[in-house]
Motif scaffolding. Structure first.
Motif, mmCIF file in Angstrom:
data_model
loop_
_atom_site.group_PDB
_atom_site.id
_atom_site.type_symbol
_atom_site.label_atom_id
_atom_site.label_comp_id
_atom_site.label_asym_id
_atom_site.label_seq_id
_atom_site.Cartn_x
_atom_site.Cartn_y
_atom_site.Cartn_z
ATOM 1 N N ASN A 6 -0.157 -6.069 13.002
ATOM 2 C CA ASN A 6 0.489 -5.387 11.881
ATOM 3 C C ASN A 6 -0.455 -5.439 10.689
ATOM 4 N N ASN A 7 -1.164 -4.355 10.477
ATOM 5 C CA ASN A 7 -2.150 -4.297 9.400
ATOM 6 C C ASN A 7 -1.627 -3.547 8.182
ATOM 7 N N TYR A 8 -0.309 -3.558 8.001
ATOM 8 C CA TYR A 8 0.281 -2.825 6.880
ATOM 9 C C TYR A 8 -0.260 -3.315 5.538
ATOM 10 N N ALA A 9 -0.538 -2.370 4.676
ATOM 11 C CA ALA A 9 -0.869 -2.665 3.283
ATOM 12 C C ALA A 9 -0.098 -1.692 2.418
ATOM 13 N N PRO A 10 0.478 -2.148 1.315
ATOM 14 C CA PRO A 10 1.228 -1.227 0.455
ATOM 15 C C PRO A 10 0.343 -0.077 0.005
ATOM 16 N N PRO A 11 0.908 1.143 -0.043
ATOM 17 C CA PRO A 11 0.096 2.275 -0.507
ATOM 18 C C PRO A 11 -0.326 2.075 -1.946
#
Length: 258
Positions: A6-11
């Motif tokens: 999970n490499n999510y980063a806030p936009p």
């Protein structure tokens, strides 16, 4: 075999420099709004598309003595011009679904600036606008104390309702739904919407985590993973069938009496 990560980063949003905020390139302010924007005028109240370098100084300086005005809105108080412009850029300019209008009371001149079209009364706006879903929300409503409980609120909201719900042949956008959401504790806002024909659709509980200093509900415990008070949100709307079946006439009658 597939490995799950999970490499999510806030936009990220483009953050303008102070110079860009104070001096828009070539003197042009892009409204960056998903729906058309124009001035709206009832003869007593005029809504002017909000130009931050022109209207933010008015809002900031004239609300300075009234920090209580920001109790139920998601920003402010406004303490200096640069930080106020950054708030506008973050909330409005970078969000194509939102826009603001400066509100002027045409029944009296502005006490401090005779060049204004009337007395500066505050701001109102649209948010959560969607052409694809044919709807928009009226919000970001903030009127200076001397203009509260006068004709200003009725006319400003009535103008926006007409613009959103009237057919294009009548100068409107012909949307299917105009929405109003308010902190359920803000009974004045809820009652103001109902007076103009908005129908109560219920309360969305614990709908928003509020910024520090805003009026809301204390968390029931310390284990919910979110900081800040919470907001129950009263949900109201006027839809195109409501508008055609009597709400339009109701709004016109209220505007004609105020």
């Amino acid at each position: 075999m597939v490995t799950v990560v999970n490499n999510y980063a806030p936009p990220t949003k483009d953050v303008k420099t102070t110079e860009e905020l104070l001096n828009p390139p070539e003197g042009v302010h892009d409204m960056n709004f998903v729906l058309p924007v124009k001035e709206l005028d009832s003869g007593k109240v005029r809504l002017v598309p909000f130009i931050p370098t022109v209207h933010m100084p008015l809002l900031m300086t004239r609300s300075a003595a009234h920090p209580e005005l920001f109790k139920y809105v998601g920003y402010g108080p406004l303490t200096d011009l640069v930080s106020s412009l950054h708030i506008y850029d973050r909330l409005i300019a970078s969000d194509p679904s939102s826009t603001w209008f400066a509100v002027f009371d045409l029944t009296r001149p502005d006490k401090e600036d005779a060049s204004l079209p009337g007395a500066f009364a505050g701001v109102t706006g649209l948010l959560a606008a969607s052409a694809a879903q044919s709807q928009a929300e009226i919000g970001y409503v903030l009127y200076l104390p001397e203009f509260q409980r006068t004709h200003v609120g009725t006319h400003a909201t009535g103008l926006l309702m007409h613009y959103l719900l009237d057919s294009p042949s009548l100068g409107g956008l012909g949307l299917r739904r105009a929405q109003w959401k308010a902190n359920a504790l803000n009974t004045r806002s809820v009652e103001a919407a109902k007076r103009l024909g908005f129908r109560d659709e219920g309360v969305s509980r614990w709908h928003i985590v509020l910024p520090e200093g805003k009026e809301g509900l204390d968390r029931p415990d310390e284990g919910d993973g979110a900081r800040g008070k919470g907001r129950h949100t009263a949900m109201l709307s006027v839809c195109w069938d409501d508008w055609k079946e009597g709400v339009r006439e109701k709004v016109d009658a209220l505007m004609s009496r105020n």
